[in-house]
Design a protein around this motif. Structure first.
Motif, PDB file in Angstrom:
ATOM      1  N   LEU A 126       0.848  -1.185   0.000  1.00  9.83           N
ATOM      2  CA  LEU A 126       0.000   0.000   0.000  1.00  9.83           C
ATOM      3  C   LEU A 126       0.888   1.240   0.000  1.00  9.83           C
ATOM      4  CD1 LEU A 126      -2.875  -0.854   2.515  1.00  9.83           C
ATOM      5  CD2 LEU A 126      -2.868  -1.069   0.029  1.00  9.83           C
ATOM      6  N   ASP A 127       0.461   2.243  -0.773  1.00  7.58           N
ATOM      7  CA  ASP A 127       1.255   3.453  -0.944  1.00  7.58           C
ATOM      8  C   ASP A 127       0.777   4.530   0.024  1.00  7.58           C
ATOM      9  OD1 ASP A 127       2.834   5.515  -1.806  1.00  7.58           O
ATOM     10  OD2 ASP A 127       2.173   5.457  -3.899  1.00  7.58           O
ATOM     11  N   VAL A 128       1.635   4.898   0.958  1.00 11.56           N
ATOM     12  CA  VAL A 128       1.297   5.925   1.942  1.00 11.56           C
ATOM     13  C   VAL A 128       1.098   7.277   1.260  1.00 11.56           C
ATOM     14  CG1 VAL A 128       2.038   7.045   4.093  1.00 11.56           C
ATOM     15  CG2 VAL A 128       2.563   4.630   3.696  1.00 11.56           C
ATOM     16  N   ALA A 129       1.766   7.496   0.128  1.00 12.27           N
ATOM     17  CA  ALA A 129       1.601   8.747  -0.613  1.00 12.27           C
ATOM     18  C   ALA A 129       0.203   8.874  -1.202  1.00 12.27           C
ATOM     19  CB  ALA A 129       2.644   8.839  -1.722  1.00 12.27           C
TER      20      ALA A 129
ATOM     21  N   ALA B  53      -2.466   9.091   2.272  1.00 13.14           N
ATOM     22  CA  ALA B  53      -2.522  10.374   2.984  1.00 13.14           C
ATOM     23  C   ALA B  53      -3.563  11.320   2.380  1.00 13.14           C
ATOM     24  CB  ALA B  53      -1.137  11.009   3.036  1.00 13.14           C
ATOM     25  N   PRO B  54      -3.545  11.614   1.078  1.00 11.68           N
ATOM     26  CA  PRO B  54      -4.581  12.503   0.534  1.00 11.68           C
ATOM     27  C   PRO B  54      -5.963  11.870   0.514  1.00 11.68           C
ATOM     28  CG  PRO B  54      -3.151  11.706  -1.223  1.00 11.68           C
ATOM     29  CD  PRO B  54      -2.521  11.306   0.077  1.00 11.68           C
ATOM     30  N   LEU B  55      -6.039  10.533   0.404  1.00  9.02           N
ATOM     31  CA  LEU B  55      -7.334   9.854   0.479  1.00  9.02           C
ATOM     32  C   LEU B  55      -7.993  10.093   1.832  1.00  9.02           C
ATOM     33  CD1 LEU B  55      -9.545   7.702  -0.186  1.00  9.02           C
ATOM     34  CD2 LEU B  55      -7.910   5.981   0.628  1.00  9.02           C
ATOM     35  N   LEU B  56      -7.240   9.919   2.900  1.00  5.91           N
ATOM     36  CA  LEU B  56      -7.794   9.981   4.247  1.00  5.91           C
ATOM     37  C   LEU B  56      -7.810  11.395   4.825  1.00  5.91           C
ATOM     38  CD1 LEU B  56      -6.057   6.744   5.579  1.00  5.91           C
ATOM     39  CD2 LEU B  56      -8.483   7.007   4.991  1.00  5.91           C
ATOM     40  N   CYS B  57      -7.046  12.298   4.216  1.00  8.30           N
ATOM     41  CA  CYS B  57      -6.962  13.681   4.709  1.00  8.30           C
ATOM     42  C   CYS B  57      -7.189  14.666   3.566  1.00  8.30           C
ATOM     43  CB  CYS B  57      -5.602  13.936   5.357  1.00  8.30           C
ATOM     44  SG  CYS B  57      -5.155  12.767   6.644  1.00  8.30           S
TER      45      CYS B  57
ATOM     46  N   HIS C 283      -5.369  19.338   1.309  1.00 13.33           N
ATOM     47  CA  HIS C 283      -5.130  19.984   0.013  1.00 13.33           C
ATOM     48  C   HIS C 283      -3.644  19.998  -0.367  1.00 13.33           C
ATOM     49  CE1 HIS C 283      -9.309  21.173  -0.062  1.00 13.33           C
ATOM     50  NE2 HIS C 283      -9.176  21.822   1.083  1.00 13.33           N
ATOM     51  N   ILE C 284      -2.976  18.871  -0.130  1.00 16.70           N
ATOM     52  CA  ILE C 284      -1.566  18.786  -0.526  1.00 16.70           C
ATOM     53  C   ILE C 284      -1.318  17.492  -1.298  1.00 16.70           C
ATOM     54  CG2 ILE C 284      -0.538  20.310   1.191  1.00 16.70           C
ATOM     55  CD1 ILE C 284       0.057  17.911   2.928  1.00 16.70           C
ATOM     56  N   ARG C 285      -2.150  17.232  -2.303  1.00 22.39           N
ATOM     57  CA  ARG C 285      -1.927  16.075  -3.166  1.00 22.39           C
ATOM     58  C   ARG C 285      -0.591  16.205  -3.893  1.00 22.39           C
ATOM     59  NH1 ARG C 285      -7.527  14.219  -6.192  1.00 22.39           N
ATOM     60  NH2 ARG C 285      -8.790  13.931  -4.317  1.00 22.39           N
ATOM     61  N   GLU C 286      -0.071  15.072  -4.306  1.00 19.49           N
ATOM     62  CA  GLU C 286       1.242  15.010  -4.969  1.00 19.49           C
ATOM     63  C   GLU C 286       2.343  15.509  -4.043  1.00 19.49           C
ATOM     64  OE1 GLU C 286       0.975  13.383  -7.671  1.00 19.49           O
ATOM     65  OE2 GLU C 286      -1.194  13.648  -7.821  1.00 19.49           O
ATOM     66  N   ALA C 287       2.118  15.465  -2.752  1.00 20.10           N
ATOM     67  CA  ALA C 287       3.100  15.967  -1.795  1.00 20.10           C
ATOM     68  C   ALA C 287       4.131  14.894  -1.476  1.00 20.10           C
ATOM     69  CB  ALA C 287       2.399  16.416  -0.513  1.00 20.10           C
TER      70      ALA C 287
END
Length: 235
Positions: free
Chosen positions: A153-156, A159-163, A167-171
């Motif tokens: 599973l990709d934490v990257a 993170a944007p899925l759950l938070c 507003h920091i996708r591609e972070a």
């Protein structure tokens, strides 16, 4: 899938003991309906000689375990893989893997067997997991003739899925560390980055439970749905 279908035939470069260890590795598990807390997770980070998926090599593996809802500091893994003819690039030196570190490393086959013993049948977590999954899979295939089939599973993505409010996708990992004000020490070192990723993942598991996602299977399903929506063309 047969019991040993993730293995290829005997690897000529392995001695009898290594081949026996290879055959004794447990079959990879699946993401089931047990709770997130009950699942043992291995959080992985690799240092590599570069970013070329087909040419560069894994130089260092760091990993920690999340179990019973916490980081288990009694279960940590760190190995530098000995590459006798590795030409040191600037990226290698940035990660602190200079000539002395490489010279003190382990035989890749031994290091990778140790790591898969450590992983067991557990699923893996990593930040930008597709890169780590590909590089680890290629290293295992080249050194052991082993086909990596563990869930990743990709934490990257988690993170944007759950938070979404962040507003920091591609972070990057540093962006999420800053967002949650995590106090991390050393960075850009395999074991330190694995620990930082694990600390972030504990927050994400809490967010998942708040959203009714309390099993590995439910989390994976929601992530798959989210990725399909993100990739769908807009009209």
């Amino acid at each position: 899938m047969s019991l040993f279908s993730w293995l290829r035939p005997h690897r000529p470069g392995l001695d009898a003991l290594q081949q026996a260890r290879l055959q004794q590795l447990p079959a990879p598990g699946t993401l089931g309906d047990n709770t997130l807390r009950d699942q043992r997770w291995v959080v992985l980070d690799l240092e590599t000689s570069g970013l070329n998926l087909n040419r560069d090599q894994v130089l260092s593996i760091g990993a920690v375990v999340i179990e019973d809802g916490a980081i288990d500091f009694s279960q940590q893994f760190e190995r530098t893989l000995l590459r006798a003819h590795t030409k040191l690039s600037p990226s290698v030196l940035i990660h602190g893997l200079g000539p002395s570190a490489i010279a003190a490393g382990c035989d890749p086959a031994e290091a990778l067997l140790d790591f898969m013993d450590f992983v067991g049948d557990s699923p893996l977590l990593a930040f930008h997991a597709p890169f780590d999954q590909h590089m680890l899979g290629r290293a295992l295939k080249d050194s052991l003739g082993y086909r990596l089939a563990h869930p990743f599973l990709d934490v990257a993505d988690l993170a944007p899925l759950l938070c979404p409010q962040a507003h920091i996708r591609e972070a990057g990992l540093d962006d999420w560390i800053a967002h949650f004000n995590l106090q991390v020490g050393e960075r850009h070192h395999a074991s330190a980055d694995a620990l930082a990723t694990a600390e972030l993942m504990l927050i994400l598991f809490s967010r998942a439970r708040q959203q009714g996602l309390d099993s590995p299977a439910a989390l994976q399903q929601r992530l798959s749905q989210w990725k399909r929506r993100k990739q769908a063309p807009s009209f």
